[in-house]
Design a protein around this motif. Structure first.
Motif, PDB file in Angstrom:
ATOM      1  N   PHE B  96      10.609 -10.174  49.667  1.00  0.00           N
ATOM      2  CA  PHE B  96      11.859 -10.982  49.587  1.00  0.00           C
ATOM      3  C   PHE B  96      12.836  -9.772  49.487  1.00  0.00           C
ATOM      4  CE2 PHE B  96       9.529 -14.597  47.126  1.00  0.00           C
ATOM      5  CZ  PHE B  96       9.331 -15.122  48.048  1.00  0.00           C
ATOM      6  N   TYR B 123      12.063 -14.926  53.979  1.00  0.00           N
ATOM      7  CA  TYR B 123      12.675 -15.751  53.136  1.00  0.00           C
ATOM      8  C   TYR B 123      11.568 -16.730  52.205  1.00  0.00           C
ATOM      9  CZ  TYR B 123      14.966 -20.513  52.213  1.00  0.00           C
ATOM     10  OH  TYR B 123      15.121 -21.612  51.878  1.00  0.00           O
ATOM     11  N   SER B 124      10.380 -17.000  52.959  1.00  0.00           N
ATOM     12  CA  SER B 124       9.432 -17.741  52.253  1.00  0.00           C
ATOM     13  C   SER B 124       7.957 -16.877  52.694  1.00  0.00           C
ATOM     14  CB  SER B 124       9.611 -18.939  52.901  1.00  0.00           C
ATOM     15  OG  SER B 124       8.305 -19.567  52.933  1.00  0.00           O
ATOM     16  N   LEU B 126       5.408 -18.358  53.792  1.00  0.00           N
ATOM     17  CA  LEU B 126       5.018 -18.768  55.167  1.00  0.00           C
ATOM     18  C   LEU B 126       5.604 -17.959  56.329  1.00  0.00           C
ATOM     19  CD1 LEU B 126       5.241 -22.768  54.572  1.00  0.00           C
ATOM     20  CD2 LEU B 126       3.424 -21.132  54.246  1.00  0.00           C
ATOM     21  N   VAL B 145       6.340 -11.254  44.066  1.00  0.00           N
ATOM     22  CA  VAL B 145       7.068 -11.034  42.761  1.00  0.00           C
ATOM     23  C   VAL B 145       7.815 -12.445  42.635  1.00  0.00           C
ATOM     24  CG1 VAL B 145       9.297 -10.004  42.105  1.00  0.00           C
ATOM     25  CG2 VAL B 145       7.687  -8.647  43.076  1.00  0.00           C
ATOM     26  N   THR B 150       7.976 -19.164  41.727  1.00  0.00           N
ATOM     27  CA  THR B 150       7.619 -18.728  43.162  1.00  0.00           C
ATOM     28  C   THR B 150       6.144 -18.636  43.351  1.00  0.00           C
ATOM     29  OG1 THR B 150       9.416 -17.258  42.800  1.00  0.00           O
ATOM     30  CG2 THR B 150       8.154 -16.605  44.565  1.00  0.00           C
ATOM     31  N   THR B 153       4.341 -21.127  45.388  1.00  0.00           N
ATOM     32  CA  THR B 153       4.675 -20.975  46.899  1.00  0.00           C
ATOM     33  C   THR B 153       3.797 -20.003  47.563  1.00  0.00           C
ATOM     34  OG1 THR B 153       6.221 -19.188  46.895  1.00  0.00           O
ATOM     35  CG2 THR B 153       6.924 -21.571  46.550  1.00  0.00           C
TER      36      THR B 153
END
Ligand code: SF4
Lengths: 87, 369
Positions: B96, B123-124, B126, B145, B150, B153
Motif C-alpha cells: 500500500f 490498491y488491493s 489481489l 500492514v 485489512t 483481505t
C-alpha cells in the motif's frame, strides 16, 4: 485507509469480482468476504474487498447524511483555504 | 440511542443540533467540563480535522488521536525488514502506498526504489496476486500492514493463491489487532482518557461484542462511530452523556455498518490463515496477542519464514515523538522536530508520512501551530 462512502454493486462477474459505483466513480472489488452479494446491493469497501452489505434503506440514508455533512466540511475547507498555510 | 437517530439523519440541521446538545451537556455537568476523548482510528482523525469539529467543541473537551494508523504503529524492525526484502534478488515488493516513504533505520522503500529495486504500490492484495501471476520468474512479496479490516483481505489473497497453486506469492505479516492494544492503553498509567471513539470498519469485521471488556472490566465509556461529521458529533455526544451519567456503555452509533457479531465470513477467512501472536507496536511496546502471524499450514506463503531477513539494530529517529503521540500523551506541536526538521515533504517519523498520521493531519489542518 477506510473508504467511508457506501458503494453500489453494478455488475458481478463469474470470478466473484464486482464493479462498484462510488458516488459516480466505477471501481473493481472482490466479493469474497461477504455472503450472498447481488447487483444493486450497497457495500462498504476496504482495500479492494467488499466487507459489509448495507440494508439499502440504511445506505440511502447514510448517503443523504453524507451529502449534508459534505456541505459542512466544504464550509470548513473553504475557511481553511482562506488561511493560506504552506504544504 | 440505537435505531432512533436514523430518523434524525434526514434532518440537515442535525449537526447543529448535536453541537447544541454537546454544549448543553458540557455546561450542565462539572464532570464533563474537562474531558479527553480518544479517537482510536486514523480515518476518524482525518475526518475530525477536515470537518472542523475540534473548533466547534466547547472548551475543555479535547479529542486526542490514538494508535489507529496502521503505518504509524508498524515497528521500526518491521520497516527495516520490508527494506531488507526489497533488496533481495528476483523479488518484487507490493505494498500500500503509505509505507513507501516511512524512514527505516538506514533507508526507505522510496530510496530503494530510486536505487532500482522493484517496489510497486497496489490498491488491493489481489493486485499483488496478479503481479505474481504475470511474473512467474520472480517472487512477489506483499507487505501486510493493517488491522482486522485489512487482515481478512490479505488472508483471502493467500487462500486464493493456495487454490490457484501459485507458488511465487508471499506475504510478510505485520498485522495488528485492535482490542489488545486498547487493553494496553486503558491500563497504561501515563495515558489519561475519559472515553473512546472506537474504529468504524474494524468494528464492521469484529462486531461490537469484541469490545465488551472495555465496559464490563474497565468501565470505560465507549462508542462505535462512523466517519461523517454527524457520526462523530453523535459519538462525542454519546460519550459526554455516559460520562455525565457516570454510566459507561458500549454504544453502537454506527448500526448501519456494525452488528454485534461483525462479519462472520471475514472473521473465518482471517482465522483460517492467521493466528494471534505477541507483536511489537511502535510506541506501545510488545502487546500480548496484539498481532497476527500466518499459520503453519500456510508457511510457504510466509515471507518471514521463507526468507532469511537480516535487519540492522533498529534506530528510532532521534527526537521523534511518534510513540507518545500514538498513545495520546503528546500532540505533534510538542515534538521539537514538528514543522522544523519534520514535514510531509521530508518526514522524520511515520506519523508525518501517512495520510492518517496525527502529525500529517496537524500539519495539513491546524494552521496556527
Ligand atoms: S513531527 Fe515528525 S518527528 Fe515529530 S513526532 Fe511527528 S513524525 Fe515524529
Amino acid at each position: 485507509m477506510c473508504l467511508a462512502i457506501p458503494s453500489k454493486i453494478t455488475h458481478i462477474d463469474e470470478n466473484g469480482m464486482a464493479t462498484i459505483d462510488v458516488d459516480g466513480v466505477q471501481r473493481s472489488t472482490s466479493l469474497l468476504l461477504i455472503e450472498d452479494p447481488k447487483v444493486g446491493d450497497y457495500v462498504i469497501v476496504h482495500a479492494g474487498f467488499a466487507i459489509h452489505k448495507i440494508d439499502e434503506q440504511f445506505a440511502l440514508e447514510s448517503l443523504t447524511v453524507l451529502r449534508e455533512s459534505l456541505a459542512i466540511s466544504m464550509q470548513a475547507d473553504s475557511r481553511e483555504s482562506d488561511m493560506n498555510y504552506e504544504l | 440511542m440505537s435505531i432512533k437517530h436514523l430518523e434524525e439523519y434526514r434532518d440537515p440541521e442535525l449537526a447543529r443540533r448535536l453541537i447544541d446538545r454537546i454544549q448543553s451537556i458540557s455546561s450542565k455537568s462539572v464532570g464533563t467540563k474537562s474531558v479527553r476523548l480518544m479517537e482510536v482510528c486514523g480515518t476518524h482523525t482525518v475526518s475530525i480535522f477536515r470537518s472542523g469539529i475540534r473548533s466547534v467543541l466547547p472548551d475543555g473537551i479535547s479529542l486526542v488521536s490514538g494508535p489507529g494508523c496502521p503505518v504509524c504503529v508498524t515497528d521500526q524492525s518491521d520497516i527495516d525488514a520490508f527494506i531488507a526484502i526489497s533488496r533481495m534478488d528476483h523479488v518484487i515488493v507490493a505494498t500500500f502506498g503509505d509505507l513507501i516513504r516511512v524512514p527505516g533505520t538506514d533507508s526507505s522503500l522510496q530510496s530503494e526504489r530510486a536505487g532500482g529495486r522493484d517496489i510497486r504500490v497496489v490498491y488491493s492484495a489481489l493486485d499483488a496476486l496478479n503481479i505474481a501471476k504475470q511474473h512467474p520468474d520472480k517472487r512477489v512479496v506483499f507487505l501486510g500492514v493493517g488491522f482486522e479490516t485489512t487482515a481478512p483481505t490479505i488472508a483471502a489473497s493467500i487462500l486464493t493463491a493456495n487454490f490457484a497453486g501459485l507458488t511465487n506469492y508471499l506475504v510478510y505479516s505485520a498485522h495488528k489487532t485492535v482490542p489488545p492494544a486498547l487493553e494496553v492503553l486503558v491500563n497504561a498509567p501515563d495515558v489519561h482518557i475519559d472515553g473512546l471513539i472506537l474504529p468504524g470498519h474494524v468494528s464492521v469485521i469484529l462486531g461490537s461484542n469484541a469490545y465488551m471488556f472495555l465496559k464490563t472490566v474497565h468501565r470505560k465509556p465507549c462508542v462505535i462511530a462512523g466517519f461523517e461529521p454527524v457520526d462523530i458529533l453523535h459519538a462525542v455526544s454519546s460519550l459526554l452523556s455516559q460520562i455525565h451519567a457516570g454510566k459507561p456503555e458500549l454504544d453502537n452509533a454506527y448500526p448501519r455498518a456494525v452488528t454485534p457479531e461483525g462479519n462472520p465470513k471475514a472473521i473465518s477467512v482471517m482465522d483460517a490463515v492467521f493466528e494471534p501472536v505477541d507483536a511489537a507496536w511502535r510506541g506501545l511496546g510488545t502487546i500480548p496477542r496484539g498481532g497476527l502471524k500466518i499459520r503453519e499450514a500456510y508457511a510457504r506463503f510466509d515471507a518471514a519464514i521463507q526468507f532469511d531477513i537480516q535487519v540492522p539494530e533498529p534506530v528510532i529517529p532521534n527526537g521523534c515523538a511518534c510513540g507518545d503521540i500514538l498513545k495520546g500523551i503528546k500532540i505533534p506541536p510538542e515534538c521539537a522536530l514538528y514543522k522544523k526538521r519534520c514535514t510531509p515533504v521530508d518526514p522524520v517519523g511515520p506519523c508525518m508520512v501517512s495520510s492518517e498520521g496525527t502529525c500529517a493531519a496537524y500539519y495539513r489542518y491546524v494552521s496556527n501551530l
